[in-house]
Design an enzyme around this catalytic site. Structure first.
Site, PDB file in Angstrom:
ATOM      1  N   CYS A 250      -7.162  -0.694   7.335  1.00 29.73           N
ATOM      2  CA  CYS A 250      -6.027  -1.270   6.604  1.00 29.73           C
ATOM      3  C   CYS A 250      -5.154  -2.109   7.514  1.00 29.73           C
ATOM      4  O   CYS A 250      -4.931  -1.766   8.672  1.00 29.73           O
ATOM      5  CB  CYS A 250      -5.196  -0.169   5.958  1.00 29.73           C
ATOM      6  SG  CYS A 250      -3.785  -0.830   5.040  1.00 29.73           S
TER       7      CYS A 250
ATOM      8  N   ASP B  13      -8.502  -2.170   3.035  1.00 32.12           N
ATOM      9  CA  ASP B  13      -7.299  -2.509   2.285  1.00 32.12           C
ATOM     10  C   ASP B  13      -6.562  -3.476   3.191  1.00 32.12           C
ATOM     11  O   ASP B  13      -5.782  -3.063   4.027  1.00 32.12           O
ATOM     12  CB  ASP B  13      -6.484  -1.229   2.047  1.00 32.12           C
ATOM     13  CG  ASP B  13      -5.189  -1.498   1.291  1.00 32.12           C
ATOM     14  OD1 ASP B  13      -5.073  -2.548   0.649  1.00 32.12           O
ATOM     15  OD2 ASP B  13      -4.278  -0.647   1.374  1.00 32.12           O
TER      16      ASP B  13
ATOM     17  N   SER C 109       0.863  -1.177   0.000  1.00 32.90           N
ATOM     18  CA  SER C 109       0.000   0.000   0.000  1.00 32.90           C
ATOM     19  C   SER C 109       0.899   1.225   0.000  1.00 32.90           C
ATOM     20  O   SER C 109       1.774   1.349   0.855  1.00 32.90           O
ATOM     21  CB  SER C 109      -0.875   0.004   1.247  1.00 32.90           C
ATOM     22  OG  SER C 109      -1.577  -1.216   1.347  1.00 32.90           O
TER      23      SER C 109
END
Ligand SMILES: Cc1cc2nc3c(=O)[nH]c(=O)nc-3n(C[C@H](O)[C@H](O)[C@H](O)COP(=O)(O)OP(=O)(O)OC[C@H]3O[C@@H](n4cnc5c(N)ncnc54)[C@H](O)[C@@H]3O)c2cc1C
Ligand SMILES: NC(=O)c1ccc[n+]([C@@H]2O[C@H](COP(=O)([O-])OP(=O)(O)OC[C@H]3O[C@@H](n4cnc5c(N)ncnc54)[C@H](OP(=O)(O)O)[C@@H]3O)[C@@H](O)[C@H]2O)c1
Ligand SMILES: Cc1cc2nc3c(=O)[nH]c(=O)nc-3n(C[C@H](O)[C@H](O)[C@H](O)COP(=O)(O)O)c2cc1C
Ligand SMILES: *[C@@H]1O[C@H](CO)[C@@H](O)[C@H](O)[C@H]1NC(C)=O
Ligand SMILES: *[C@@H]1O[C@H](CO)[C@@H](O)[C@H](O)[C@H]1NC(C)=O
Ligand SMILES: CC(=O)N[C@H]1CO[C@H](CO)[C@@H](O)[C@@H]1O
Length: 679
Positions: free
Chosen positions: A631, A676, A459
């Protein structure tokens, strides 16, 4: 109080939705509009004259020969009757497709594996022109139930098209992972959609769960599938599991070394021909400009890397992923060469025995064994059972042979043995060879069987508004002790860790490309955002916070920005502490909450802090249209955080559990709850 779901319908993150309180075109809209127009023009102009990057030598590459896009023509020409399409990102579905097409031979049929991206899928309804034909689909699912990149066009086409498929016989094997919300969504969609279009399902949808044992799911499905096909077409099932080589070895003794692949992913010598656009087949070699350790103490290594993309024309957005092609540990490669007693620097090609196949080689050839094992093949993950099955013939001890075949069988005993001896013990191919001294396969067959080494995703931990020419990564080095006492090292993270900024005066580079994601800041900067990212899950939020700060600097009105971070100890792995506290001080990050899990007797996690601040959280979500972002770890954290939101909605929204879970689901479909996550 019950919630009016319709309230949320006006909100999405990706589309420009005109809110009631706003004029049709706000300044922001105009700004974005001109920005988009500008970008389109820039893109158009930059396409017309693709410039090579100045610092690299320019070599003219010939245009690729026109590809055959008609699979019907190809099947007719080569006498194939079974086509196996795959939607694959990391190669598993592709591997299954290859195995299925190989299987066909055993039953007197002829199969070919096919990438839907390479063919005109509009021909599907015409497959019935071929007698006794069958289309098999091996489809993996990603993200929020999305197709893989190579199946995106096919998916779009399926949605829009309503061809009559009544002549088509098909079956689907879906690849997914139960821990994801949209389990096997893609496979289920293709299965259902083809039926709706009138096609005939000749065997039930197979569901593969990567969180259980995907290989086993596949093998069990396949065992029942082939007899069904044989019955359907009225052919005799010979059914012998004979090993069929797909490639033949050619050793080159006299070859121009300029024609030998030395690790290039795409074109030969792409190192010199760096030409945009850069993608998975043509990665950009980005110089590493920063590589520093983030944590102050502890036995782990968390790192921050910066990759320079100057001149590459690569663009990214906060929330995108960067894909990195690593190379294997040379120590492992050397040990493999040693144990198999081969000269790793021999130049070879593995050529497909089926000359009509689109896939001429399993990896770029000609090359050396060393290059193949270093750059192209996965030598660190525990091998799948089909690899063990094929290798069994090379075990000189009958006991070893029997065990290997057993592990590849569907007997409960064999499955248990594979689970404990290979998976639970994290045995890679080298460990297997070491622990089975009678097993010494020829290296070329091993190279044919091992799966391709995959790119790793990270990411992006920067904002393109602040850092248009660099991409930042935040990662933790993977290293663990296995049950056999070995130390296993993560391929990409250990390779990245050792990337120096300059190596003997040369810039070290990382082959990379960008993968777009759906993980996006709200379209309206005035929307509050709640970011939850413990550990390396902080990565995209470093970018988000930079971006919100930049917007503020531009004089934009920016909504509440809230961060929930978690780590083990304040004095050990509180990464990006300075950046976070600085943002807090500058009112870019008005709310910073950190859970130090191990600084007291009882664990404190991000979800505990969320629940502690539930009134504020609920107000942000329910009254202020906040967007939620999660995330990091998918297995436990993301689930626990989600159920914390269920609790909060239940308690403060006065909902039942079902209403609360629906409420959160609805937030997800509206793009207001994005994840994510990885494992
Ligand atoms: C969309 C996405 C975004 C990501 N973003 C980030 C990010 O921002 N930062 C980040 O650090 N990572 C991120 N990851 C994870 C990253 O892609 C890699 O998977 C990770 O860095 C490990 O890669 P590696 O090659 O070093 O390890 P590998 O060589 O791939 O080894 C990892 C494997 O080792 C095994 N393993 C690991 N630990 C153990 C253990 N204790 N016991 C037994 N087996 C074990 C597991 O099978 C695991 O899959 C992301 C992944 C995805 C899919
Ligand atoms: N498979 C798993 O169980 C698992 C769990 C975590 C991370 N991972 C993976 O391991 C790698 C390393 O992760 P990392 O270094 O980023 O994370 P990390 O540093 O190991 O963890 C960050 C923080 O999250 C906490 N945490 C652990 N379980 C949690 C949960 N269920 N809910 C909320 N917080 C929780 C940790 O607490 P404590 O460690 O003190 O419990 C720690 O304080 C990543 O690839 C990640 O995906 C896997
Ligand atoms: C980032 C990521 C996202 C995923 N998302 C989903 C998902 O939404 N649903 C699902 O069923 N499986 C999901 N999976 C699991 C994959 O579909 C599964 O691992 C599959 O075997 C991959 O096949 P491939 O190697 O051919 O790409 C995901 C895997 C990853 C790494
Ligand atoms: C599809 O299957 C049906 C039987 O279910 C068969 O009659 C038909 O011929 C098959 N179509 C093709 C193209 O093989
Ligand atoms: C399936 O997903 C979960 C959570 O995302 C993860 O922990 C697990 O490792 C995945 N399985 C495989 C084989 O990738
Ligand atoms: C982690 C590691 O050792 N990587 C090595 C893999 O092999 C290449 C080429 O031989 C080396 O340059 C890397 O250092």
């Amino acid at each position: 109080m019950y919630v009016n779901m319709a309230d949320m319908d006006t909100e999405t993150s990706t589309q420009a939705v005109v809110g009631e309180e706003e004029p049709l075109f706000s300044n922001l809209d105009l700004f974005l509009f001109s920005l988009i127009v500008g970008l389109v023009i820039y893109w158009f102009m930059s396409r017309k004259k693709p410039e090579p990057i100045p610092e690299f030598k320019k070599i003219d590459t010939p245009a690729p020969a026109a590809r055959e896009t008609s699979f019907i023509e190809k099947m007719k020409k080569t006498g194939k009757n079974i086509i196996v399409f795959y939607g694959s990102q990391t190669g598993t579905a592709e591997e299954f497709a290859n195995r299925l097409s190989k299987d066909a031979q055993r039953y007197g049929m002829k199969g070919m594996a096919a990438d839907p991206e390479e063919y005109d899928m509009g021909e599907l309804s015409r497959l019935s022109e071929i007698k006794n034909s069958l289309a098999i689909f091996c489809m993996a699912t990603y993200g929020e139930g999305d197709p893989t990149d190579n199946a995106q066009d096919f998916y779009d086409w399926l949605q829009e098209n309503d061809d009559d498929m009544s002549g088509l016989n098909y079956t689907v094997f879906a690849l997914g992972n139960k821990t994801y919300e949209h389990y096997n969504a893609m496979g289920k969609y293709v299965d259902k959609r083809l039926e709706d279009l009138g096609a005939k399902r000749i065997f039930d949808l197979g569901l593969g769960d990567d969180d259980g044992n995907l290989e086993e799911d596949f093998v069990s499905w396949r065992e029942q599938f082939w007899p069904a096909v044989c019955e359907h077409f009225g052919v005799e099932a010979s059914g012998d599991e004979l090993s069929i080589r797909q490639y033949e070895l050619k050793e080159h003794t006299d070859i121009n070394m300029n024609k030998v692949y030395t690790g290039e992913i795409g074109r030969l010598k792409s190192f010199e021909v760096q030409k945009p656009p850069f993608d998975s087949k043509n990665p950009f070699l980005a110089p590493v400009t920063v590589n520093r350790k983030l944590n102050k103490a502890g036995d782990r290594h968390l790192m921050h890397l910066e990759l320079d993309i100057t001149g590459s024309k690569i663009r990214y957005e906060s929330g995108d992923h960067v894909a990195v092609f690593p190379t294997n540990d040379s120590v492992l490669v050397n040990k493999l060469g040693q144990i198999l007693g081969v000269d790793l620097d021999k130049v070879i090609s593995l050529n497909n025995l089926d000359e009509e196949s689109n896939k001429k080689h399993p990896f770029p050839c000609p090359t050396t064994y060393r290059t193949a094992l270093t750059h192209y093949l996965d030598i660190t993950h525990p091998p799948r059972t089909n690899v063990l099955y094929e290798l069994a013939q090379y075990a000189s001890d009958p006991k070893d042979q029997e065990n290997m075949r057993k592990m590849a069988s569907s007997s409960p005993e064999g499955k248990a043995l594979y689970q404990s001896w290979v998976l639970d013990a994290s045995r890679n191919i080298l460990a297997i060879l070491e622990d089975m001294p009678s097993l010494r396969p020829p290296v070329d067959h091993l190279c044919e069987l091992l799966p391709r080494l995959q790119a790793r995703y990270y990411s992006i931990a920067s904002s393109s508004k602040v850092h248009p020419n660099s991409i930042h990564i935040c990662a933790v080095v993977v290293e663990y002790k296995t049950k056999t006492g070995r130390t296993n090292k993560g391929v990409a993270t250990n390779w990245l860790k050792n990337k120096l900024v300059t190596d003997n005066g040369h810039k070290s580079t990382v082959p990379m490309y960008i993968r777009k994601s759906q993980f996006r800041l709200p379209f309206k900067a005035t929307n509050p955002v709640i970011m939850i990212g413990p550990g390396t899950g902080i990565a995209p939020f470093v970018g988000f916070i930079q971006e919100r700060g930049w917007l503020k600097q531009q004089g934009k009105e920016v909504g509440e920005t809230v961060m929930y971070f978690g780590c083990r100890h304040k004095n050990e792995d509180y990464i990006y502490q300075e950046e976070l506290e600085e943002a807090e001080k500058n009112a870019v990050l008005p709310q910073l909450h950190v859970a130090f899990s191990r600084d007291q007797d009882q664990k404190v996690y991000v979800q505990h802090l969320l629940k502690k601040n539930k009134e504020n959280i609920w107000k942000l979500i329910h009254n202020d249209n906040a967007h939620i972002y999660v995330c990091g770890d998918a297995r436990n954290m993301a689930k626990d955080v989600q159920s914390a939101f269920h609790d909060i909605a239940e308690e403060l929204g006065g909902m039942t559990r079902t209403q609360a879970t629906d409420y959160v689901k609805k937030l997800m479909t509206k793009g207001r709850y994005s994840q994510d996550v990885w494992s």
